[in-house]
Each structure stands twice: as C-alpha cells, then as structure tokens.
Design a protein around this motif. Sequence first.
Motif, PDB file in Angstrom:
ATOM      1  N   ASN A 103       0.811  -1.219   0.000  1.00 16.53           N
ATOM      2  CA  ASN A 103       0.000   0.000   0.000  1.00 16.53           C
ATOM      3  C   ASN A 103       0.847   1.272   0.000  1.00 16.53           C
ATOM      4  N   ASN A 104       2.173   1.102  -0.145  1.00 13.64           N
ATOM      5  CA  ASN A 104       3.055   2.260  -0.135  1.00 13.64           C
ATOM      6  C   ASN A 104       2.796   3.130  -1.371  1.00 13.64           C
ATOM      7  N   ALA A 105       2.682   4.426  -1.171  1.00 10.43           N
ATOM      8  CA  ALA A 105       2.358   5.342  -2.263  1.00 10.43           C
ATOM      9  C   ALA A 105       3.431   5.339  -3.352  1.00 10.43           C
ATOM     10  N   ASP A 106       4.704   5.265  -2.959  1.00 12.53           N
ATOM     11  CA  ASP A 106       5.792   5.265  -3.941  1.00 12.53           C
ATOM     12  C   ASP A 106       5.746   4.002  -4.797  1.00 12.53           C
ATOM     13  N   LEU A 107       5.471   2.866  -4.158  1.00 11.75           N
ATOM     14  CA  LEU A 107       5.394   1.611  -4.902  1.00 11.75           C
ATOM     15  C   LEU A 107       4.211   1.637  -5.866  1.00 11.75           C
ATOM     16  N   LEU A 108       3.077   2.091  -5.405  1.00 10.52           N
ATOM     17  CA  LEU A 108       1.892   2.151  -6.262  1.00 10.52           C
ATOM     18  C   LEU A 108       2.127   3.077  -7.452  1.00 10.52           C
ATOM     19  N   LYS A 109       2.830   4.185  -7.211  1.00  7.56           N
ATOM     20  CA  LYS A 109       3.147   5.105  -8.301  1.00  7.56           C
ATOM     21  C   LYS A 109       4.070   4.441  -9.319  1.00  7.56           C
ATOM     22  N   ALA A 110       5.100   3.725  -8.819  1.00  7.83           N
ATOM     23  CA  ALA A 110       6.046   3.060  -9.719  1.00  7.83           C
ATOM     24  C   ALA A 110       5.345   1.998 -10.553  1.00  7.83           C
ATOM     25  N   VAL A 111       4.467   1.224  -9.924  1.00 10.79           N
ATOM     26  CA  VAL A 111       3.737   0.188 -10.644  1.00 10.79           C
ATOM     27  C   VAL A 111       2.838   0.816 -11.705  1.00 10.79           C
ATOM     28  N   VAL A 134       5.910  -5.412 -13.709  1.00  9.24           N
ATOM     29  CA  VAL A 134       5.816  -4.093 -13.076  1.00  9.24           C
ATOM     30  C   VAL A 134       6.313  -4.072 -11.638  1.00  9.24           C
ATOM     31  N   THR A 135       6.812  -5.202 -11.148  1.00  3.04           N
ATOM     32  CA  THR A 135       7.345  -5.251  -9.782  1.00  3.04           C
ATOM     33  C   THR A 135       8.741  -5.855  -9.795  1.00  3.04           C
ATOM     34  N   ALA A 136       9.590  -5.377  -8.885  1.00  7.61           N
ATOM     35  CA  ALA A 136      10.965  -5.878  -8.794  1.00  7.61           C
ATOM     36  C   ALA A 136      11.007  -7.154  -7.969  1.00  7.61           C
ATOM     37  N   SER A 137      12.020  -7.962  -8.189  1.00  5.73           N
ATOM     38  CA  SER A 137      12.206  -9.175  -7.400  1.00  5.73           C
ATOM     39  C   SER A 137      12.837  -8.831  -6.057  1.00  5.73           C
TER      40      SER A 137
END
Length: 207
Positions: A103-111, A134-137
């Motif tokens: 739910n992190n805003a930065d992660l959601l923006k990156a995705v 769209v997600t890093a390992s």
Amino acid sequence: MNATARGTGRQYGVALRALLVFTAVLGIAYPLVVTGIGQLAFPSQANGSTATSHGKVVGSSLIGQSFTDKKGNALPQWFQSRPSAAGDGYDGGASSGSNLGPNNADLLKAVRERTQAIEKTDGVPADRIPADAVTASGSGLDPHISPAFALLQVDAVAKARGISPDRVRALVDSHIQQRDLGYLGEPTVNVLQLNIALAAMDPAGDE
C-alpha cells in the motif's frame, strides 16, 4: 631457563606449527582443490556462468541487466527484464528489493508508471500485464521473467526488428525453462540468453 619458561616456549612452538599447518592445508591446499574440481566439473558455473555473443562476454546468465537507453527508456528491439530496485538497477553490490509495502504510495506510483509504459510500448491493456513486468524481485538481480511477460513483448520486438511475430514467438517458446524437477518453481525465460539468440536472428529469413 626454568621449567615454566620451557613449557611456555613449547606451547608457542606447537601453536606456531599448528598455525603453519592449518594455513597450508585450509588456506592454500583446500581452496586449490575446490577450485580445481570446480573448473573441471563445472567450468561455466565456476567462471560466473558468463554469456557470450560474437565471442565477447556480454554478461552473466545469473544476473539480470537493463536493455534501456541512457534515460531509462525501454529499447524496443530488445526483450525487457524485470524491474530492479538494486542500486541504479541490477547492481550486484546493492542487491535488494524496494522493501516497500503493497500500500506504499511510492510503490503504487512506480507500478502505475511501469504499467502505462508497457501499455504504450507493447500496445496491451493493463489487465494483460503480468505482475513480474511491473514489480521488482526480492534480490533486484533476477535474470528471468515469466513466459507471459516475454510473449507480451513479441509483437513490439518483431516490429522493431522487422522480423515476423511468429518467428520471434517461436524463439521465446524455445527459451522457456520448465519447472525444476518438473514441479519446483514456475516456468521462466532468461532475458539475456533470449536477447543473444534474438540478435543472431536474420531478418532475411522472412523473405
């Protein structure tokens, strides 16, 4: 010299000899034997599982790498790797995930940004884009992507190279690595190995 001094001297002598013996056995002989066995039995793995193209080492099949321009934009003539959060991307000295919660805003923006970029470059709707696109390992160094992500890129890569999509799709199919022992993990595609094979394809084969 009294008995105590002589005893102490013998102890130092024993300790010194033990140090020299163990240094020779564990610090020299053992590493040489293990290195020799590795070079004889597993030469590729022992030398970093390097991948070559036209006689030049272009990377390791165990470490992912970017196929982008200097601004980080995907180069359409290459299959793209999974996103990386390791340093500036695939930095072996900074292996890590983003450590951001779902739910992190930065992660959601990156995705969201990665999804929009793939929608634009590959011309596919968001609901067709697999999660690994769209997600890093966790390590940030994963050299593999899912077959779904690889197949998603076929049309864009084929167009950029002037090769028929059927030939590029067949190339992807031939590079799908099945589950280990038939049941461990998921099928994967090694992006570097796939791109090396792609570079060797002759567009004239469509004529």
